[in-house]
Design a protein around this motif. Structure first.
Motif, mmCIF file in Angstrom:
data_model
loop_
_atom_site.group_PDB
_atom_site.id
_atom_site.type_symbol
_atom_site.label_atom_id
_atom_site.label_comp_id
_atom_site.label_asym_id
_atom_site.label_seq_id
_atom_site.Cartn_x
_atom_site.Cartn_y
_atom_site.Cartn_z
ATOM 1 N N THR A 27 6.549 2.173 -0.061
ATOM 2 C CA THR A 27 5.256 2.313 0.613
ATOM 3 C C THR A 27 5.136 1.274 1.727
ATOM 4 O O THR A 27 5.719 0.189 1.657
ATOM 5 C CB THR A 27 4.085 2.176 -0.386
ATOM 6 O OG1 THR A 27 4.010 0.829 -0.865
ATOM 7 C CG2 THR A 27 4.246 3.122 -1.565
ATOM 8 N N ASN A 51 7.123 5.846 3.340
ATOM 9 C CA ASN A 51 5.674 6.077 3.428
ATOM 10 C C ASN A 51 5.035 5.050 4.343
ATOM 11 O O ASN A 51 5.351 3.859 4.260
ATOM 12 C CB ASN A 51 5.040 5.974 2.026
ATOM 13 C CG ASN A 51 3.557 5.649 2.114
ATOM 14 O OD1 ASN A 51 3.149 4.494 2.020
ATOM 15 N ND2 ASN A 51 2.753 6.654 2.341
ATOM 16 N N VAL A 88 -1.820 4.995 0.315
ATOM 17 C CA VAL A 88 -1.652 4.633 -1.100
ATOM 18 C C VAL A 88 -3.004 4.371 -1.774
ATOM 19 O O VAL A 88 -3.082 4.265 -3.001
ATOM 20 C CB VAL A 88 -0.758 3.370 -1.273
ATOM 21 C CG1 VAL A 88 0.624 3.595 -0.678
ATOM 22 C CG2 VAL A 88 -1.419 2.117 -0.681
ATOM 23 N N ILE A 97 2.543 11.222 -2.178
ATOM 24 C CA ILE A 97 3.733 10.417 -1.833
ATOM 25 C C ILE A 97 4.867 10.731 -2.813
ATOM 26 O O ILE A 97 6.011 10.987 -2.429
ATOM 27 C CB ILE A 97 3.383 8.905 -1.837
ATOM 28 C CG1 ILE A 97 2.391 8.588 -0.706
ATOM 29 C CG2 ILE A 97 4.644 8.053 -1.707
ATOM 30 C CD1 ILE A 97 1.717 7.228 -0.800
ATOM 31 N N VAL A 145 0.445 5.097 -6.776
ATOM 32 C CA VAL A 145 1.795 5.589 -6.493
ATOM 33 C C VAL A 145 2.675 5.515 -7.743
ATOM 34 O O VAL A 145 3.451 6.431 -8.034
ATOM 35 C CB VAL A 145 2.445 4.783 -5.335
ATOM 36 C CG1 VAL A 145 3.865 5.274 -5.059
ATOM 37 C CG2 VAL A 145 1.587 4.871 -4.076
#
Ligand code: NAI
Length: 312
Positions: A27, A51, A88, A97, A145
């Motif tokens: 992320t 991400n 997120v 995600i 996540v």
């Protein structure tokens, strides 16, 4: 001085760590540390979900270009990656995600919780619009996540979670109650995941990095020259690797130095009818670091109590 030993091809093959076939979600990987983690894992064979929401340091705005650029870089170097632009900060974002990993690569083995923002302010000026987004991105972001990924990891009996804490929380820093609380929250998150993940071969660890990125460029001063973000990625990658068997631990890393940070407990003082004055009179012993121990979970700490009572 003799010449440095040059490894031959065989030695390189035997000693190089690879992520072949492993799928990683990273992320906040459109820049800074996350980008470096993504480049390293992809170079070592991981299939990477890059991400990034693509906003500014304080979390405002969004753009698809940051994540896409890193994917293009990975592909140009011969690696495999896919971009994801969800935030997120919401459970739906977290689900999307992880879904990107499953839909594109069919599995998920690694989550590196790295996305982060800053909204610094001294505590007496801290308001909920400075607090909530910071908790939402760093702390809840890791929940959002990791949880959907966990379901898959538990089923497949394998997973690696690396979360990004900070010395600002672990040790304290001026003007960062919001950020420090979120970052130390990630230590608790990591330690409980380590306990819960043990029987499923899921390991969870955290890093507390120090690096020159857009987040720190205004505060680093001359130290910044020593703190290239790519020097943080080797520990993030090692903690994400199958061969790394520690769980529930925290590693400080920056500029090529890496060290374990741990939560320890002093030997303490015991008296069955403990009073406030006993504490005052034994304060030095209570605080003494001689003979400290490092419980790896609540069970180990409770066992220590039992032992004290038994031997009293
Ligand atoms: P950075 O600002 O370059 O990277 C953070 C990335 O997260 C950005 O690309 C940003 O767009 C992304 N992001 C922010 N909110 C998001 C959201 N809701 N969803 C998805 N992506 C989002 O900063 P840096 O330094 O690379 O930070 C990476 C992590 O390391 C952060 O968690 C930060 O708090 C932590 N950290 C960094 C330190 C340093 O010395 N650079 C020190 C301690 C911790």
């Amino acid at each position: 001085m003799g010449r440095a030993h040059e490894p031959n091809d065989m030695e390189v093959t035997m000693s190089t760590l690879s992520f072949d076939g492993k799928v990683a979600v990273i992320t906040g990987a459109g820049g800074g540390l996350g980008r470096q983690h993504a480049l390293l894992l992809a170079k070592r064979g991981a299939l990477v979900v890059v991400n990034d929401l693509g906003g500014s340091v304080d979390g405002t705005g969004s753009s698809e270009s940051a994540a896409q650029k890193v994917v293009d870089e990975i592909k140009a170097a011969g690696g495999e990656a896919v971009a994801n632009y969800d935030s997120v900060a919401t459970p739906e974002g977290g689900e999307a995600i992880v879904k990107t990993a499953i839909d594109t690569f069919g599995r998920i083995d690694i989550v590196i919780n790295n996305a982060g923002i800053l909204r610094d302010k001294t505590f007496h000026n801290m308001t909920s619009d400075l607090l909530n987004p910071v908790i939402d991105v760093h702390l809840k972001g890791a929940f959002n996540v990791t949880r959907p990924a966990w379901i898959h990891m538990r089923e497949q009996g394998y997973g690696r979670i690396v979360s990004t804490s900070s010395a600002a929380g672990v040790f304290g820093n001026f003007g960062q109650t919001n950020y420090g609380a979120a970052k130390m929250g990630l230590v608790g998150f990591t330690r409980v995941l380590a306990v819960e993940g043990a029987k499923y071969n899921i390991k969870a660890n955290a890093i507390a990095p120090l690096a020159l990125t857009r987040m720190t460029e205004d505060i680093m001063g001359p130290l910044g020259d020593k703190l290239a973000p790519e020097l943080v990625s080797p520990i993030a990658a090692w903690l994400a690797h199958e061969d790394c068997d520690v769980s529930g631990e925290v590693y400080s890393v920056g500029g090529g130095r890496v060290a374990r940070v741990f939560i320890a407990e002093t030997q303490g003082y015991y008296k069955s009818d403990l009073s406030m004055e006993d504490i005052r009179d034994n304060w030095k012993k209570i605080r003494s670091e001689d003979g400290y121990f490092v419980p790896s979970n609540i069970g180990e700490e409770t066992a220590y109590y039992m032992n004290v009572f038994k031997n009293a």
